[in-house]
Scaffold this motif. Structure first.
Motif, PDB file in Angstrom:
ATOM      1  N   TYR A 368       0.847  -1.200   0.000  1.00  0.00           N
ATOM      2  CA  TYR A 368       0.000   0.000   0.000  1.00  0.00           C
ATOM      3  C   TYR A 368       0.876   1.240   0.000  1.00  0.00           C
ATOM      4  CZ  TYR A 368      -2.823   3.743   2.084  1.00  0.00           C
ATOM      5  OH  TYR A 368      -3.440   4.938   2.353  1.00  0.00           O
ATOM      6  N   THR A 369       0.590   2.167  -0.932  1.00  0.00           N
ATOM      7  CA  THR A 369       1.309   3.439  -0.996  1.00  0.00           C
ATOM      8  C   THR A 369       0.314   4.566  -1.217  1.00  0.00           C
ATOM      9  OG1 THR A 369       3.224   2.353  -2.010  1.00  0.00           O
ATOM     10  CG2 THR A 369       3.127   4.755  -2.152  1.00  0.00           C
ATOM     11  N   PHE A 380      -4.439   5.986  -3.791  1.00  0.00           N
ATOM     12  CA  PHE A 380      -3.353   5.137  -3.306  1.00  0.00           C
ATOM     13  C   PHE A 380      -3.094   4.034  -4.328  1.00  0.00           C
ATOM     14  CE2 PHE A 380      -7.346   3.584  -1.527  1.00  0.00           C
ATOM     15  CZ  PHE A 380      -7.318   2.231  -1.803  1.00  0.00           C
ATOM     16  N   ALA A 381      -1.963   3.378  -4.160  1.00  0.00           N
ATOM     17  CA  ALA A 381      -1.575   2.300  -5.071  1.00  0.00           C
ATOM     18  C   ALA A 381      -1.451   1.007  -4.296  1.00  0.00           C
ATOM     19  CB  ALA A 381      -0.254   2.626  -5.759  1.00  0.00           C
ATOM     20  N   VAL A 391      -6.071   3.338  -7.029  1.00  0.00           N
ATOM     21  CA  VAL A 391      -7.449   3.540  -6.579  1.00  0.00           C
ATOM     22  C   VAL A 391      -7.658   5.018  -6.309  1.00  0.00           C
ATOM     23  CG1 VAL A 391      -9.176   2.935  -4.844  1.00  0.00           C
ATOM     24  CG2 VAL A 391      -7.473   1.234  -5.551  1.00  0.00           C
ATOM     25  N   THR A 392      -8.746   5.557  -6.850  1.00  0.00           N
ATOM     26  CA  THR A 392      -9.079   6.970  -6.647  1.00  0.00           C
ATOM     27  C   THR A 392     -10.507   7.079  -6.134  1.00  0.00           C
ATOM     28  OG1 THR A 392      -9.757   7.160  -8.970  1.00  0.00           O
ATOM     29  CG2 THR A 392      -7.511   7.815  -8.422  1.00  0.00           C
ATOM     30  N   VAL A 393     -10.717   7.930  -5.129  1.00  0.00           N
ATOM     31  CA  VAL A 393     -12.066   8.179  -4.625  1.00  0.00           C
ATOM     32  C   VAL A 393     -12.249   9.677  -4.406  1.00  0.00           C
ATOM     33  CG1 VAL A 393     -12.585   5.943  -3.574  1.00  0.00           C
ATOM     34  CG2 VAL A 393     -11.230   7.606  -2.304  1.00  0.00           C
ATOM     35  N   TRP A 401     -10.043  16.234 -10.619  1.00  0.00           N
ATOM     36  CA  TRP A 401      -8.912  15.748 -11.409  1.00  0.00           C
ATOM     37  C   TRP A 401      -7.785  15.320 -10.479  1.00  0.00           C
ATOM     38  CZ3 TRP A 401      -8.238  14.747 -16.478  1.00  0.00           C
ATOM     39  CH2 TRP A 401      -9.221  15.217 -17.359  1.00  0.00           C
ATOM     40  N   MET A 402      -7.091  14.266 -10.869  1.00  0.00           N
ATOM     41  CA  MET A 402      -5.951  13.795 -10.073  1.00  0.00           C
ATOM     42  C   MET A 402      -4.819  13.416 -11.022  1.00  0.00           C
ATOM     43  SD  MET A 402      -7.991  11.465  -7.232  1.00  0.00           S
ATOM     44  CE  MET A 402      -6.869  11.717  -5.883  1.00  0.00           C
ATOM     45  N   ASN A 403      -3.608  13.848 -10.669  1.00  0.00           N
ATOM     46  CA  ASN A 403      -2.399  13.526 -11.435  1.00  0.00           C
ATOM     47  C   ASN A 403      -1.558  12.593 -10.578  1.00  0.00           C
ATOM     48  OD1 ASN A 403       0.663  14.247 -11.967  1.00  0.00           O
ATOM     49  ND2 ASN A 403      -0.474  14.630 -13.861  1.00  0.00           N
ATOM     50  N   LEU A 404      -1.377  11.354 -11.028  1.00  0.00           N
ATOM     51  CA  LEU A 404      -0.851  10.321 -10.150  1.00  0.00           C
ATOM     52  C   LEU A 404       0.292   9.548 -10.788  1.00  0.00           C
ATOM     53  CD1 LEU A 404      -4.382   8.986  -9.177  1.00  0.00           C
ATOM     54  CD2 LEU A 404      -2.940  10.500  -7.777  1.00  0.00           C
TER      55      LEU A 404
END
Length: 580
Positions: A368-369, A380-381, A391-393, A401-404
């Motif tokens: 988990y990261t 998190f990854a 995983v995005t919530v 928007w999320m930059n991952l």
């Protein structure tokens, strides 16, 4: 690895689901357990691979006052019914665990009845704790004894007595030989003797490969119970609380903090849930019902073993009523939900998550990261063998928007919506729907489960990503977009100094004229803080202590104690005034 590392549990309280009478008259068996056979297909259909069912054995009322550990409760049927039921589950590839109520027995258990009859001369006198013939109780036994939770209906066993240990271990052996059970959920494990549990573990390793022991533990360092000598897992009440309150408070810091807290305990495979037979239904607890989606995405993707309590996959409600659990344990007719998979978004989501988890090993075994965290967005990854699942919530009412940072893949696919995004500059730029979420998997590793892709529009709104809408390659700043469609995501850096968890809860109105028993958990917490404020400043730590207590009965008692203290202070003040 064992079957339970990859399990997705379904939880049934059988006396409730079958509509059994509240009290056992010990009459001829009624074969209600057989009415649950059609549920096995349903359990498999929504992607569950294991069943926790209990309590099952002969008891007085709710099932936790056992009177015979080797006989199916006559309100449910016969031992032959239970053997056939477990066999039917196994034929569908579903493992089965029973409730093991080994901390206490009912008053009709043979050993206790012998003490009632033979008193000081009973050979079972030391089977129970602190039997005192100088005392008495509300049943007028002419003696007193230790119980569980203040209820003399539940007589506490002397777990350090070798005869008791041998008897219970023989019960476990019997359950395996007679019913072929795959594991046991230990009721009230947080008050079980540790040597007692070590005996269970030795028996578990003797009776069946990968026999699973999971304990009911509310508070504390879970690693005390989960280790190589005692249990394989315990109930994750810490995450349970964080999952619903973190959404009700728009505070993903609470959830992320809880995950880190649990990670610090070690690599524990905890039993995750959002509701069960003792707590209110998740659909009832959520202030915004749309949060059902992100809550369950987290349930199925955070470290641990996910579990669904019967009926919650349909989005049913259930609230404690004057401290009664009856409304949490209803009788349901499966035929009433025969079209739920196609017509009910909650059911379709649960089924999709089940299929996704079954086909994504990283969700069972991956590290988990944490990738991104604000009050309203969380990513998190889960990494396993060079495969990164992201995983995005989003608990906000607007898309985000999320930059991952991505893994070693060219393209990712959203398994819930079917969105596809390219990896650019080592990152993916994704839009996460309002009050929703997504599980992003390298497209070469998986495909969208067919059972879900047909119904995806009924669960989370698909929002295709175009190159004109994504962020600049390698940039951490979002490009300007129409405010109505894509809101600016709050900076993670700016929120990291915020006080986590419960200290920032939005105020809840407290009505002092309302009976504490009729108040919600949130109202009780607000009332306690209001009373504390009358005595001086309330610190963040004091707030956290109150908000961490989510147990309704405990809060009611605390409110009543504070009211009593207030009354006593008033009396003393009036007396001092008169005397002066």
């Amino acid at each position: 690895m064992s079957w339970y590392n990859e399990a997705i549990f379904y939880h049934i309280y059988p006396l409730g689901l079958t509509g059994a009478p509240k009290q056992n008259e010990y009459t001829e068996p009624v074969h209600r357990l057989n009415t649950l056979l059609p549920w096995i297909d349903h359990i498999k259909e929504i992607g569950c691979t294991a069943l926790y069912i209990g309590p099952l054995f002969e008891s007085v009322g709710h099932g936790y006052e056992t009177t015979d550990y080797k006989k199916l409760d006559s309100r449910l049927g016969t031992n032959e019914d239970l053997t056939a039921f477990v066999k039917a589950c196994h034929e569908q590839g579903i493992k089965v665990i029973f409730d093991g109520v080994f901390n206490h027995t009912g008053r009709d258990f043979f050993a206790f009845k012998d003490i009632q009859q033979n008193r000081e001369n009973s050979r079972y006198l030391n089977w129970y704790c602190n039997v005192n013939f100088w005392g008495n109780n509300e049943y007028n036994d002419g003696f007193s004894y230790d119980n569980w939770g203040g209820y003399n209906l539940l007589v506490k066993l002397n777990q350090r007595n070798p005869e008791v240990q041998d008897y219970i271990c023989d019960v476990i052996r019997y359950w395996v030989s007679e019913f072929d059970v795959d594991g046991i959920r230990l009721d009230a494990a947080d008050v079980l003797d540790f040597d007692f549990m070590r005996a269970f573990r030795r028996t578990a390793e003797e009776v069946k490969p990968d026999f699973w022991l999971m304990g009911e533990v509310i508070h504390g360092d879970y690693s005390r119970w989960v280790n190589g000598e005692t249990l394989h897992s315990v109930t994750n009440y810490a995450l349970h609380k964080a999952l619903y309150s973190g959404h009700n408070d728009h505070n993903y810091f609470e959830i992320a903090h809880t995950v880190k807290y649990l990670q610090n305990m070690g690599n524990l495979d905890l039993y995750n849930f959002v509701d069960n037979h003792d707590v209110e239904r998740i659909y009832t607890k959520l202030s915004n019902k749309a949060h059902f989606t992100p809550v369950h995405i987290l349930l199925y993707t955070l470290p641990g073993v996910p579990s669904i309590y019967y009926g919650s996959e349909f989005g049913i409600e259930g609230r404690k009523e004057r401290s009664s659990d009856d409304s949490l344990r209803p009788a349901l007719n499966l035929e009433d939900y025969e079209s739920a998979l196609s017509d009910n978004p909650c059911t379709a989501l649960i089924a999709a998550l089940g299929k996704i988890r079954q086909n994504t090993p990283a969700l069972s075994y991956g590290s988990y990261t944490e990738l991104q965290l604000t009050n309203r967005q969380f990513a998190f990854a889960r990494d396993l063998d060079s495969v990164r699942v992201i995983v995005t919530v989003n608990n906000d009412d607007n898309d985000a928007w999320m930059n991952l940072p991505a893994g070693n893949a060219v393209e990712y696919i959203g398994t819930l919506t079917g969105q596809k995004v390219s990896v650019e500059g080592g990152h993916i730029n994704v839009r996460v729907g309002a009050n929703s979420g997504e599980i992003w998997i390298p497209s070469e590793e998986t495909s969208v489960p067919e059972t879900f892709s047909e119904n995806k529009d009924s669960i989370v709104e698909e929002t295709p990503v175009t190159q004109e809408e994504v962020k600049n390659e390698g940039s951490t700043e979002t490009k300007a977009t129409p405010a109505a469609s894509v809101p600016e995501v709050a900076s993670t850096k700016g929120d990291t100094d915020r006080t986590p968890a419960s200290a920032e809860k939005e105020p809840v109105n407290f009505d002092p004229n309302k009976a504490p028993e009729d108040m919600s958990t949130e109202e009780l917490q607000a009332g306690i803080l209001a009373k504390m404020a009358n005595n001086g400043p309330v610190t963040d730590q004091m707030k956290k202590t109150v908000y961490d207590n989510i147990w309704h009965d405990s809060l009611v008692n605390l409110v009543q104690e504070l009211l009593l203290i207030h009354i006593i202070k008033g009396i003393l003040y009036r007396k001092s005034t008169i005397l002066s």
